[in-house]
Scaffold this motif. Structure first.
Motif, PDB file in Angstrom:
ATOM      1  N   GLY A 140      40.397  41.750  64.382  1.00 29.47           N
ATOM      2  CA  GLY A 140      39.053  41.485  64.389  1.00 29.47           C
ATOM      3  C   GLY A 140      38.486  39.768  63.834  1.00 29.47           C
ATOM      4  O   GLY A 140      37.865  38.894  64.553  1.00 29.47           O
ATOM      5  N   THR A 141      39.247  39.495  62.480  1.00 27.85           N
ATOM      6  CA  THR A 141      39.405  38.771  61.629  1.00 27.85           C
ATOM      7  C   THR A 141      40.119  37.423  62.261  1.00 27.85           C
ATOM      8  O   THR A 141      39.887  36.119  62.236  1.00 27.85           O
ATOM      9  CB  THR A 141      39.726  39.151  60.220  1.00 27.85           C
ATOM     10  N   VAL A 142      41.276  38.032  62.701  1.00 28.98           N
ATOM     11  CA  VAL A 142      42.102  36.594  63.131  1.00 28.98           C
ATOM     12  C   VAL A 142      41.188  36.459  64.739  1.00 28.98           C
ATOM     13  O   VAL A 142      42.299  35.150  65.094  1.00 28.98           O
ATOM     14  CB  VAL A 142      43.292  38.103  63.607  1.00 28.98           C
ATOM     15  N   GLU A 143      41.499  37.161  65.515  1.00 24.64           N
ATOM     16  CA  GLU A 143      40.388  36.492  66.351  1.00 24.64           C
ATOM     17  C   GLU A 143      39.455  35.455  66.275  1.00 24.64           C
ATOM     18  O   GLU A 143      38.742  34.642  66.995  1.00 24.64           O
ATOM     19  CB  GLU A 143      39.193  37.852  67.452  1.00 24.64           C
ATOM     20  N   ASP A 144      38.699  35.904  65.043  1.00 28.63           N
ATOM     21  CA  ASP A 144      37.653  34.846  64.670  1.00 28.63           C
ATOM     22  C   ASP A 144      38.063  33.590  64.285  1.00 28.63           C
ATOM     23  O   ASP A 144      37.924  32.484  64.226  1.00 28.63           O
ATOM     24  CB  ASP A 144      36.850  35.365  62.983  1.00 28.63           C
ATOM     25  N   MET A 145      40.056  33.680  63.846  1.00 27.25           N
ATOM     26  CA  MET A 145      40.145  32.379  63.368  1.00 27.25           C
ATOM     27  C   MET A 145      41.080  31.580  64.860  1.00 27.25           C
ATOM     28  O   MET A 145      41.622  31.056  64.685  1.00 27.25           O
ATOM     29  CB  MET A 145      41.626  33.209  62.919  1.00 27.25           C
ATOM     30  N   GLY A 146      40.428  32.055  65.587  1.00 31.69           N
ATOM     31  CA  GLY A 146      40.728  31.446  67.054  1.00 31.69           C
ATOM     32  C   GLY A 146      41.765  32.076  67.500  1.00 31.69           C
ATOM     33  O   GLY A 146      42.462  31.463  68.707  1.00 31.69           O
ATOM     34  N   TRP A 147      42.922  33.265  67.347  1.00 32.71           N
ATOM     35  CA  TRP A 147      43.640  34.164  68.218  1.00 32.71           C
ATOM     36  C   TRP A 147      43.063  34.845  69.229  1.00 32.71           C
ATOM     37  O   TRP A 147      42.008  35.435  68.927  1.00 32.71           O
ATOM     38  CB  TRP A 147      44.466  34.940  67.288  1.00 32.71           C
ATOM     39  N   TYR A 148      43.991  34.814  70.529  1.00 31.51           N
ATOM     40  CA  TYR A 148      43.508  35.663  71.630  1.00 31.51           C
ATOM     41  C   TYR A 148      44.014  37.384  71.374  1.00 31.51           C
ATOM     42  O   TYR A 148      45.911  37.357  70.730  1.00 31.51           O
ATOM     43  CB  TYR A 148      43.874  34.830  72.650  1.00 31.51           C
ATOM     44  N   VAL A 149      43.496  37.987  71.292  1.00 34.70           N
ATOM     45  CA  VAL A 149      43.550  39.399  70.793  1.00 34.70           C
ATOM     46  C   VAL A 149      43.547  40.443  71.778  1.00 34.70           C
ATOM     47  O   VAL A 149      42.636  40.781  72.537  1.00 34.70           O
ATOM     48  CB  VAL A 149      41.939  39.453  69.533  1.00 34.70           C
ATOM     49  N   VAL A 150      44.556  41.254  71.668  1.00 39.06           N
ATOM     50  CA  VAL A 150      44.898  42.493  72.767  1.00 39.06           C
ATOM     51  C   VAL A 150      45.075  43.348  71.935  1.00 39.06           C
ATOM     52  O   VAL A 150      45.797  43.616  71.000  1.00 39.06           O
ATOM     53  CB  VAL A 150      45.913  42.526  73.913  1.00 39.06           C
ATOM     54  N   ASP A 151      44.426  44.811  72.349  1.00 39.80           N
ATOM     55  CA  ASP A 151      44.266  45.757  71.496  1.00 39.80           C
ATOM     56  C   ASP A 151      45.372  46.873  71.942  1.00 39.80           C
ATOM     57  O   ASP A 151      45.589  46.427  73.111  1.00 39.80           O
ATOM     58  CB  ASP A 151      42.908  46.594  70.955  1.00 39.80           C
ATOM     59  N   ASN A 152      46.244  47.810  71.146  1.00 38.50           N
ATOM     60  CA  ASN A 152      47.031  48.870  71.808  1.00 38.50           C
ATOM     61  C   ASN A 152      48.071  48.530  73.317  1.00 38.50           C
ATOM     62  O   ASN A 152      47.675  49.142  74.709  1.00 38.50           O
ATOM     63  CB  ASN A 152      45.940  49.998  72.326  1.00 38.50           C
ATOM     64  N   LEU A 153      48.096  47.524  73.093  1.00 36.74           N
ATOM     65  CA  LEU A 153      49.144  46.999  73.838  1.00 36.74           C
ATOM     66  C   LEU A 153      51.051  47.659  74.001  1.00 36.74           C
ATOM     67  O   LEU A 153      51.391  47.865  72.850  1.00 36.74           O
ATOM     68  CB  LEU A 153      49.703  44.775  73.412  1.00 36.74           C
ATOM     69  N   PRO A 154      51.535  48.511  75.050  1.00 41.46           N
ATOM     70  CA  PRO A 154      52.532  49.065  74.993  1.00 41.46           C
ATOM     71  C   PRO A 154      53.841  47.675  74.482  1.00 41.46           C
ATOM     72  O   PRO A 154      53.487  46.676  75.226  1.00 41.46           O
ATOM     73  CB  PRO A 154      52.908  49.174  76.681  1.00 41.46           C
ATOM     74  N   PRO A 155      54.514  48.292  73.644  1.00 40.17           N
ATOM     75  CA  PRO A 155      55.142  46.667  73.572  1.00 40.17           C
ATOM     76  C   PRO A 155      56.254  46.091  74.549  1.00 40.17           C
ATOM     77  O   PRO A 155      56.591  44.906  74.217  1.00 40.17           O
ATOM     78  CB  PRO A 155      55.846  47.098  72.400  1.00 40.17           C
ATOM     79  N   LYS A 156      56.227  46.715  75.298  1.00 38.03           N
ATOM     80  CA  LYS A 156      57.075  46.358  76.045  1.00 38.03           C
ATOM     81  C   LYS A 156      56.132  45.495  77.223  1.00 38.03           C
ATOM     82  O   LYS A 156      57.112  44.371  78.363  1.00 38.03           O
ATOM     83  CB  LYS A 156      58.088  47.098  77.347  1.00 38.03           C
TER      84      LYS A 156
END
Length: 305
Positions: A36-52
């Motif tokens: 959430g903090t990184v998203e506030d910094m302006g990053w596009y955040v995706v959660d629980n993403l399988p690495p591949k």
């Protein structure tokens, strides 16, 4: 794939300007708060993403020439050996493609993690019917190599959620007022006092350009009006004092995990004095390295300040 290489006409590779941040670490150490903090910094955040799936996602985001997303943060939950192996291969692939990749690792002591899980009454994802400490130790073992590779390791054992957020800002952006984004907007009191501002300043003590025929149909964005307002008695003194007060407040806000501040400056109609003073205050704050945006709430209204 679009992220592979620069085109034949030597155009820059879109991946060169793209950044990937992997948010990972121990379950219960604060990954969600960090996201959430990184998203506030302006990053596009995706959660629980399988690495591949990370490489196809980067490819999709860099293949369009008009893509507005240049920073992707992925919360990676490495819960099994296969996921860990996938992630190692993905990181190697992104390195080969020239994508700037960094890793943020959240950690906490075993005792603290146990207390946090007990407080929410949920099992550890790797507990598998065994003791809670068994799941924690297995996850710590799986993540040991990733932790060694991390660019930033933050131990959250003694941090509150607000302290973690402040720590992230300090780690990734630096400390102090420069981590606070400021928005200044002008408004007219005749249209109502704003309720969404942290500070409200009243500049109706300054002479009103509305009563100067040559200035009436202009706004504070126009140089003749700005010059008139800023050269008025008391304008410079007010700005000097207000600038100092805002800087002091921003220092405290940054320490207290408040990174977005709104300042409203009002006059009668929101066309002349408040506009000019807003622009000048923004100029002064930017000179201190602050991120400042400005708007005029009443800009669509008829001049009647």
């Amino acid at each position: 794939m679009a992220v592979n290489a620069a085109s034949a006409d030597n155009q820059p590779n879109p991946a060169d300007a793209f950044e990937v941040l992997l948010i990972t670490g121990m379950s219960g150490a604060g990954r969600s708060r960090a996201a959430g903090t990184v998203e506030d910094m302006g990053w596009y955040v995706v959660d629980n993403l399988p690495p591949k799936l990370l490489v196809p996602l980067v490819d999709m985001m860099t293949s369009g020439s008009d893509s507005s997303i240049h920073r992707l943060a992925a919360v990676i939950d490495v819960r099994s050996r296969s996921y860990f192996d996938d992630l190692a291969a993905v990181l190697s692939h992104l390195d080969d493609l020239g994508v700037k990749t960094r890793i943020l690792f959240l950690d906490a002591s075993n005792d603290v993690l146990i207390k946090r899980y007990e407080s929410v009454r949920r099992p550890h994802p790797l507990q598998h019917g065994n003791r809670l400490i068994d799941g924690i130790l297995e996850e710590r073992h799986l993540l040991s190599n990733l932790k060694e590779r991390a660019d930033w390791v933050i131990d959250t054992s003694s941090l509150s959620i607000h302290q973690l957020s402040t720590k992230l800002y300090e780690t990734m952006l630096g400390s102090g007022p420069t981590t606070v984004a400021v928005h200044i907007f002008s408004f007219g009191f005749k249209y109502g006092t704003p309720i969404d501002a942290d500070f409200v300043a009243d500049v109706r003590f300054l002479p009103n350009p509305f009563w100067v025929p040559s200035l009436r149909e202009l706004t504070g964005h126009d140089k003749p009006v700005a010059d008139y307002v800023l050269s008025s008695k008391g304008a410079t003194e007010f700005l000097d004092s207000y600038e100092k007060a805002i800087e002091t407040a921003l220092e405290g806000y940054a320490h207290e995990d408040k990174h977005f501040v709104t300042i409203a400056i009002g006059c009668t109609g929101g066309q002349h004095r408040s506009v000019a003073m807003s622009e000048e205050l923004a100029r002064r704050l930017r000179a201190h390295g602050l991120k400042v945006t400005v708007s005029a709430r009443e800009q669509h209204k008829h001049h009647s300040s």
